[in-house]
Design an enzyme around this catalytic site. Structure first.
Site: not given
Lengths: 386, 291
Positions: B18, B209, B247
């Site tokens: 790919g 985070e 995220h």
């Protein structure tokens, strides 16, 4: 993706779970029509993506058409603030529901437990109140049970949960069946959170799901085209809506400093550093890996469509992203949209020297370059004013 | 030493034919990583710039001796590819793919644990052991070889901190991007354990985070089990509740998962937390030099 209550209930109904009959309405007149069709009493319920609607006055029981009209009129347009200060969420739509006679209220949920890496079923005999309040007031009243990640919830397992939660024997099997089915809904519909509060027993001794809070995993939407087609909540922030249409990762905040960073972590960190410097960020915007001119034009258009924004900070650390490409994008975008707001740029990483040379050459009058993230944050705060 | 990847890593890239897979796979090879195979079903027998392509990961193990698999397969099929890698005989699987549904990752996580295969990611930038091997998309030019281990949920934030360490004259044993998804194969605790046992690591920088409680659990674990100094940075103090900050896992749910709670949990266990990436890097350098 969070579903509104009525969308969640429609999902439950598709999986054979017992929910009250209801009609979606957007005006007081439509709410009256719905009420007449359902028969009184009806519950007129604000459809917003937040808990605590009852306390905020967003749920009312109407016993005739006059009340239905009055309550619907009051609730539409109301601003509802969540229990943790979320929102405010303006009410644009209602769910008008056949009234239920409540004998008892329980609490049931299925959530993704990130720590345990399993789905977790929670059940309590004390429904109708915030789950955090249940957990705080009487931890033993909230039964928590992890589901085998390689299978579903078994019927006997569910009956044990009901028994442990001291659900009355005459409805325990119904409650257990609901739990089994909720786990199935979570797995089949990619729901990372399903909360039913309250789960009630009505006057006929039937267990009914009276509320629905459902979150579908955004990464799994390709498996659920029917959910993707659900109408967006009309309350959606205009910038968030615009960003979504352009495929940008954007969250609106309430300040005046527009922020663009590359990478979610760096972007969050940029917001924090701006706040530490005394500024108020207007948004989170992750430009992602490829920050080509097109993407930067899109991003700047979204940021500047917010009239609150008085200055913009670009914080780019080029890894795979090349800073010279970003610089070209900034120059092209600034010229194309005729940006006059102060723009502070911090450009570091791959090809940063070439990028900075391009910016210097372009000589954009509103552009300020800073070498460090902290320096850039201070500069943009100074330029943004209050 | 270093952790997870080194000179003995023999890499197979699932998705090597790919666009992304070939770009990054060949970059990793150019860095010096031993890229031994690519895998794309139906393309066995071909090659990508001299690297043989197999139909299955298992063949790449038996034919080319691969011991580490990197997954660059599109999200819809990625969990299937990770599962295949777990069954293939490799001992490490590094999943870069972003956007894998969480319901796909739940059984995959447990499968990896059960088989004793180390899974890093998904939705991560990969792992870099400077001077030895690079598996993933971490730009190696911002990191020098050195004695600081870095474990992070975020890619660009890691590059930022790595670059500041480099400018201060320090380098890294290994940089591990664990990923920003709700369900990831290896958590802070797993990587902290590896760094603690690694003789080439003297200090660990941990970048967290908002969302979940991995940082809080790491704080407990550091106090109980980790002998080396840990310096932390947490992003997302200004994030509003209920909003996903880029995220998939970066979301404050109700009142849990806030940056403040994570900072307090870490500080309560004696871990110093930098206010900014710059400060975290500065504290790390100071601490290392005072050792």
């Amino acid at each position: 993706m969070d579903l509104l209550e009525y969308q969640g209930k429609e999902l439950f109904a598709r999986h054979g779970l017992p929910v009250p009959k209801g009609v979606h309405a957007k005006t007081a007149d439509a709410a009256v029509d719905a009420s007449e069709a359902l028969g009184y009493p009806v519950a007129v319920k604000a459809q917003v993506l937040i808990g605590g609607r009852g306390k905020a006055g967003g749920i009312k029981i109407a016993k005739d058409g006059t009340e239905a009209h009055e309550y619907a009129g009051e609730i539409i347009g109301m601003d509802i603030v969540g229990p943790h200060g979320e929102g405010p969420f303006k009410v644009h739509e209602l769910w008008v529901e056949a009234g239920s006679e409540i004998e008892s209220e329980f609490y049931a949920s299925v959530i993704l437990d990130r720590s345990a890496k399993k789905l977790m079923v929670m059940l309590s005999r004390m429904g109708g109140m915030d789950v955090e309040a249940i957990a705080a007031s009487d931890p033993e009243a909230l039964v928590k049970h992890h589901v085998d990640p390689l299978g579903g919830l078994g019927e006997d397992e569910a009956k044990q949960i009901a028994a442990q939660a001291k659900i009355p024997a005459e409805v325990a099997d119904q409650v257990a069946a609901v739990l089994v089915q909720l786990v199935e809904v979570a797995r089949a519909e990619d729901a990372t959170l399903i909360e039913v509060n309250p789960l009630i027993v009505n006057a006929d001794g039937k267990v009914v799901l009276l509320d629905a809070k459902v979150t579908i995993d955004g990464n799994a939407m390709f498996r659920h085209p029917e959910l993707e087609e659900l109408p967006e909540s009309a309350d959606q922030d205009p910038q968030e809506k615009m960003a979504k249409e352009r495929g940008l990762t954007y969250v609106s905040l309430d300040g005046n400093i527009g922020i663009l960073g590359n990478g979610a972590g760096l972007c969050m960190s940029t917001l924090d550093v701006v706040a530490q410097a005394g500024g108020r960020p207007a948004n989170f915007l992750d430009a992602g890996g490829g920050s080509k001119a097109e993407a930067i034009i899109d991003a700047l258009e979204v940021i500047t469509s917010n009239p609150e924004v008085t200055a913009i900070l670009f914080n780019i650390f080029g890894g795979i992203t090349r800073c010279d490409e970003v610089a070209r994008g900034i120059i092209e975008a600034t010229n194309k949209i005729g940006l006059t707001l102060p723009l502070v740029v911090r450009l570091d990483g791959t090809n940063s020297e070439e990028g900075l040379a391009l910016l210097a050459e372009a000589g954009l009058p509103n552009l300020h370059h800073e070498a460090t993230m902290l320096g850039a944050a201070k500069k943009v705060v100074e330029l943004a004013g209050n | 030493m270093s952790i997870i990847i080194d000179n003995d890593t023999k890499l197979v890239v699932s998705g090597l034919t790919g666009r992304e897979g070939s770009f990054h796979g060949l970059r990793n090879k150019a860095y010096g990583t031993r890229l031994v195979a690519g895998v794309t079903p139906g393309k066995g027998g071909q090659d990508v710039e001299g690297t043989p392509v197999f139909n299955t990961i298992e063949e790449s193990v038996s034919e080319a001796g691969a011991n580490t698999a990197m997954i660059f397969v599109p999200a819809k099929f990625a969990a299937g590819s990770i599962n295949e890698a777990i069954d293939s005989g490799v001992d490490t699987v590094i999943a870069i793919t972003e956007g894998i549904p969480v319901m796909d990752m739940l059984p995959t996580y447990w499968k990896a644990r059960e088989k004793g295969v180390r899974l890093i990611g998904p939705n991560c930038p990969g792992v870099l052991s400077p001077g030895k091997a690079n598996v993933g998309i971490i730009p190696a030019q911002f990191f020098d070889q050195g004695r600081i281990g870095v474990v992070s949920k975020s890619g660009t934030l890691t590059y930022q901190i790595g670059n500041e360490l480099k400018q201060a004259g320090e380098g890294n044993s290994t940089i591990v991007g664990i990923g920003g998804d709700p369900i990831i194969g290896s958590d802070f605790i797993d990587i902290l354990t590896l760094f603690d046992a690694d003789p080439e690591t003297d200090l660990i920088v941990m970048v967290g985070e908002i969302g979940g409680d991995a940082e809080e659990r790491a704080a407990e674990f550091i106090a109980a089990e980790i002998s080396k100094p840990v310096v932390a940075y947490i992003a997302g103090f200004t994030a509003p509740p209920g909003k996903q900050m880029g995220h998939a896992g970066a979301i404050i749910s109700g009142s849990s998962g806030t940056a403040k709670a994570k900072q307090e949990a870490l500080e309560a266990k004696g871990v110093r937390v930098g206010e900014s990436p710059t400060e975290a890097a500065r504290i790390a350098v100071e601490t290392l030099r005072s050792m």
